[in-house]
Design a protein around this motif. Structure first.
Motif, mmCIF file in Angstrom:
data_model
loop_
_atom_site.group_PDB
_atom_site.id
_atom_site.type_symbol
_atom_site.label_atom_id
_atom_site.label_comp_id
_atom_site.label_asym_id
_atom_site.label_seq_id
_atom_site.Cartn_x
_atom_site.Cartn_y
_atom_site.Cartn_z
ATOM 1 N N GLY A 179 40.329 40.599 27.862
ATOM 2 C CA GLY A 179 41.624 39.954 27.752
ATOM 3 C C GLY A 179 41.907 38.952 28.856
ATOM 4 N N PHE A 180 41.066 38.896 29.882
ATOM 5 C CA PHE A 180 41.302 37.987 30.999
ATOM 6 C C PHE A 180 40.837 36.584 30.640
ATOM 7 C CE2 PHE A 180 39.798 36.137 35.136
ATOM 8 C CZ PHE A 180 41.066 35.903 35.651
ATOM 9 N N THR A 181 41.721 35.594 30.819
ATOM 10 C CA THR A 181 41.417 34.223 30.402
ATOM 11 C C THR A 181 41.254 33.254 31.572
ATOM 12 O OG1 THR A 181 43.781 33.724 30.177
ATOM 13 C CG2 THR A 181 42.626 34.541 28.216
ATOM 14 N N GLY A 182 41.215 33.751 32.806
ATOM 15 C CA GLY A 182 41.005 32.871 33.955
ATOM 16 C C GLY A 182 39.626 32.236 33.933
ATOM 17 N N SER A 183 39.469 31.159 34.714
ATOM 18 C CA SER A 183 38.220 30.387 34.683
ATOM 19 C C SER A 183 37.122 30.977 35.562
ATOM 20 C CB SER A 183 38.494 28.948 35.125
ATOM 21 O OG SER A 183 38.920 28.907 36.480
ATOM 22 N N ALA A 184 37.455 31.925 36.427
ATOM 23 C CA ALA A 184 36.449 32.548 37.306
ATOM 24 C C ALA A 184 36.485 34.048 37.101
ATOM 25 C CB ALA A 184 36.733 32.211 38.771
ATOM 26 N N ALA A 185 35.374 34.625 36.631
ATOM 27 C CA ALA A 185 35.366 36.063 36.382
ATOM 28 C C ALA A 185 33.947 36.597 36.296
ATOM 29 C CB ALA A 185 36.114 36.396 35.086
ATOM 30 N N VAL A 186 33.796 37.838 36.726
ATOM 31 C CA VAL A 186 32.604 38.634 36.480
ATOM 32 C C VAL A 186 33.088 39.974 35.948
ATOM 33 C CG1 VAL A 186 30.671 39.887 37.521
ATOM 34 C CG2 VAL A 186 31.156 37.538 38.230
ATOM 35 N N VAL A 187 32.465 40.438 34.892
ATOM 36 C CA VAL A 187 32.805 41.743 34.304
ATOM 37 C C VAL A 187 31.608 42.673 34.487
ATOM 38 C CG1 VAL A 187 33.514 42.979 32.220
ATOM 39 C CG2 VAL A 187 34.267 40.610 32.589
ATOM 40 N N VAL A 188 31.875 43.873 34.963
ATOM 41 C CA VAL A 188 30.834 44.894 35.095
ATOM 42 C C VAL A 188 31.265 46.109 34.302
ATOM 43 C CG1 VAL A 188 29.528 46.372 36.650
ATOM 44 C CG2 VAL A 188 30.177 44.072 37.388
ATOM 45 N N VAL A 189 30.392 46.564 33.424
ATOM 46 C CA VAL A 189 30.660 47.756 32.630
ATOM 47 C C VAL A 189 29.589 48.794 32.951
ATOM 48 C CG1 VAL A 189 30.821 48.712 30.301
ATOM 49 C CG2 VAL A 189 31.773 46.434 30.793
ATOM 50 N N LEU A 190 30.016 49.940 33.481
ATOM 51 C CA LEU A 190 29.142 51.076 33.729
ATOM 52 C C LEU A 190 29.461 52.186 32.741
ATOM 53 C CD1 LEU A 190 29.311 51.160 37.641
ATOM 54 C CD2 LEU A 190 27.672 49.942 36.192
ATOM 55 N N THR A 191 28.719 53.267 32.812
ATOM 56 C CA THR A 191 28.898 54.352 31.856
ATOM 57 C C THR A 191 30.300 54.923 31.895
ATOM 58 O OG1 THR A 191 26.560 54.910 32.105
ATOM 59 C CG2 THR A 191 27.980 56.570 31.095
ATOM 60 N N GLU A 192 30.861 55.096 33.102
ATOM 61 C CA GLU A 192 32.173 55.717 33.240
ATOM 62 C C GLU A 192 33.242 54.755 33.735
ATOM 63 O OE1 GLU A 192 32.802 58.689 32.230
ATOM 64 O OE2 GLU A 192 30.720 59.246 31.786
ATOM 65 N N LYS A 193 32.859 53.695 34.376
ATOM 66 C CA LYS A 193 33.813 52.765 34.961
ATOM 67 C C LYS A 193 33.508 51.343 34.533
ATOM 68 C CE LYS A 193 34.718 55.493 39.174
ATOM 69 N NZ LYS A 193 36.157 55.718 38.889
#
Length: 592
Positions: free
Chosen positions: A48-62
């Motif tokens: 849902g984040f629409t900013g121009s600078a982002a990194v997303v990290v998805v782990l098993t629990e977090k």
């Protein structure tokens, strides 16, 4: 799959099926674009984040979304804290966050088509203490679980007339090809869309705000090239010279495989890892360094400079009409969204206007304390009086790209706001008047914009200025005026001058003009060539916010000289109440 929770669950299921402990997703596309086509907005779709600078990290629990200080409030507004932690990209880098949370021997997947080699090395190093493994994936898992993902853009390409480009594509290709040969390479591989647009003298509409066509290119040292582009983007009758072989994107894989034994020049700060792996697997020898197109593109030629001057004149008239309109409205009768729409309408009256160069930052009162605020129906504020209105906007014109910020008073405002405005203005003037020897970097002059603020214990957290393209990207490298600006400024470069000050939850101030780097007459006894700036932007600075006692005689003289130039330049383009407004707002501060 409508909810963010469902999307996150689907991604985790995909990862689990493949024995992966997590996934690392930077917000970009395979071309390294700043603004993304709809099909590459993976981070926004997931979080849902629409900013121009982002990194997303998805782990098993977090899971977490990382962005910088420009987007702290936007992260809080757009990202569900039950699903994603909201983290600062600099204060807690994603690599450190991952290393502190994964189990030993964790396997973290990544899409090599979205990451640069240096980023991967940093992430791999961070995982070493836990014996973690980075896994390059053949497909992006988001593309697998995003069922209704849009298709790739197919907007039509157009030629940029030499009237505006100032140099034929063949001459550019020959010159850049010669530089590639000097670097000991046989060919140059290019993925950056603005570099291809400049080299071929083409423009497109594949992504918002930047007139670019997403494609790939292989340039030979003799100036011949292979351009890999979707044929659906080429209108009937579209023609380039015979030295440009137009091929479909499907031919790229074979073309890279054909580079066996050849020396291919790549800029690893621009070309993503996936392409490097393909070239290395084919047996190509990589020659790495700064892509010569980037600096050549930044040094505007005479025709591009003429275009910038002409566009800034027309754009300044449009912004002046807008500011006159704002002043004429009863306090509280307009809001941020209505104001932005009115400014766009003034620009749209220009026959050479091709669209906004970025989403206008139309911000009143507390909203202006967010440097990269984006107005929405939920955040929209009326210009109710007693505070500052900040409008940062720009246009794409056939002859140039513009970017301008003005901060104006709405009604009577406190002296504190005027003090801070004047301190920002002092920094703006200091940059404008700077003289410096060749070889000077943006980092070396950045402090000039901050000195007046520093003396009052104040500062701003963004850079002072960025490069700007010629009917190309509003943010263009390689030069910038910032604490990290390590590239020397050269004649022909156009950069912004935009110091600011932001009082959290109260107000924001920014004053932005565009500057052309040019040679200046050498002072008597000078031992080095001297460079300086020529101001291109023409629009009044709000005199109501200036506190004269804080200014030196030279600074007052600069403001008066600037406003005299603005008045002389814009008066023929305005009439009636708008012309009267211009006269009043360009009146002298100093004695007649």
């Amino acid at each position: 799959m409508s909810s963010r929770a469902e999307r996150l669950t689907a991604l985790r299921g995909w990862l689990q099926e493949r024995g992966l402990s997590g996934f690392y997703l930077p917000r970009t596309d395979e071309f390294g674009s700043e603004y993304l086509p709809a099909n590459a907005e993976r981070a926004a779709w997931l979080t849902g984040f629409t900013g121009s600078a982002a990194v997303v990290v998805v782990l098993t629990e977090k899971a977490a979304v990382f962005s910088d200080g420009r987007y702290t409030v936007q992260l809080a507004a757009e990202v569900d804290p039950e699903l994603f932690e909201r983290r600062h990209l600099v204060e807690e880098p994603p690599s450190a966050w991952i290393a502190a949370r994964v189990q030993p021997k964790a396997r973290i997947g990544y899409d090599p088509m979205l990451m640069r080699r240096a980023e991967i090395a940093r992430l791999r190093s961070a995982l070493e203490p836990v014996q973690g493994e980075l896994v390059a994936l053949d497909t992006n898992p988001l593309d697998e679980v995003w069922i209704d993902r849009p298709g790739p853009p197919k907007a039509p390409v157009s030629l940029q007339d030499e009237l505006y480009a100032g140099e034929p594509s063949a001459a550019k290709r020959g010159r850049i090809g010669g530089e590639v040969a000097e670097k000991g390479a046989d060919a140059l591989f290019v993925t950056a869309a603005d570099s291809i647009a400049w080299l071929l003298n083409i423009r497109g509409r594949d992504i918002p705000f930047n007139p670019l066509c997403l494609s790939h290119l292989l340039l030979e040292t003799d100036g011949r090239c292979r351009w890999f582009v979707d044929p659906d983007k080429l209108p009937t009758g579209f023609r380039l010279d015979n030295a440009v072989a137009v091929e479909p994107p499907s031919a790229l894989a074979a073309a890279l495989a054909d580079q066996k034994g050849r020396r291919v020049f790549v800029d690893t700060t621009l070309v993503h890892e996936g392409y490097l792996l393909k070239l290395e697997a084919a047996g190509a020898r990589l020659v790495t360094g700064d892509d010569p197109i980037v600096r050549a593109k930044a040094r505007k030629n005479a025709r591009e400079i003429d275009g910038a001057i002409a566009a800034q004149l027309r754009d300044g008239a449009a912004v002046s009409r807008f500011l006159a309109w704002v002043d004429a409205q009863p306090v509280g009768s307009i809001d941020e969204l209505a104001a932005a729409e009115r400014l766009l309408a003034y620009r749209q009256a220009d026959p050479l206007f091709r669209g906004e160069s970025f989403p206008a930052i139309s911000a009143y009162g507390p909203n202006a304390s967010l440097p990269h605020y984006r107005c929405s129906p939920e955040t929209n504020r009326p210009l109710s009086g007693g505070a500052l209105y900040l409008i940062d906007s720009g246009g794409q014109y056939q002859d140039a790209t513009t970017d301008i910020t003005r901060t104006v008073a709405v009604g009577a405002v406190p002296d504190e706001m005027k003090t801070h405005f004047t301190l920002v203005l002092k920094g703006h003037i200091a940059i404008d008047q700077a003289l410096f020897p060749r070889g000077t970097t943006g980092a070396q002059i950045d402090a000039l914009a901050r000195l007046a603020l520093w003396r009052h214990g104040l500062d701003f957290d963004h850079g002072t200025g960025h490069g700007i393209g010629a009917y190309l990207c509003v943010h263009e490298g390689p030069a910038r005026i910032s604490k990290a600006g390590n590239v020397p400024l050269e004649p022909g470069m156009i950069l912004s001058n935009e110091p600011g000050f932001y009082k959290s939850g109260a107000y924001g101030i920014r004053i932005e003009n565009l500057l052309l780097v040019e040679e200046k007459p050498a002072p008597v006894g000078a031992e080095r060539a001297i460079l300086g700036f020529r101001t291109l932007t023409l629009c009044p600075i709000d005199r109501r916010l200036i506190q004269l006692p804080l200014l030196s005689i030279d600074e007052i003289a600069w403001i008066d000289a600037y406003h005299a130039r603005v008045l002389t330049s814009l008066r023929p383009l305005l009439s009636g109440p708008e012309a009267a407004w211009l006269e009043m707002n360009c009146a002298r501060l100093g004695p007649a």
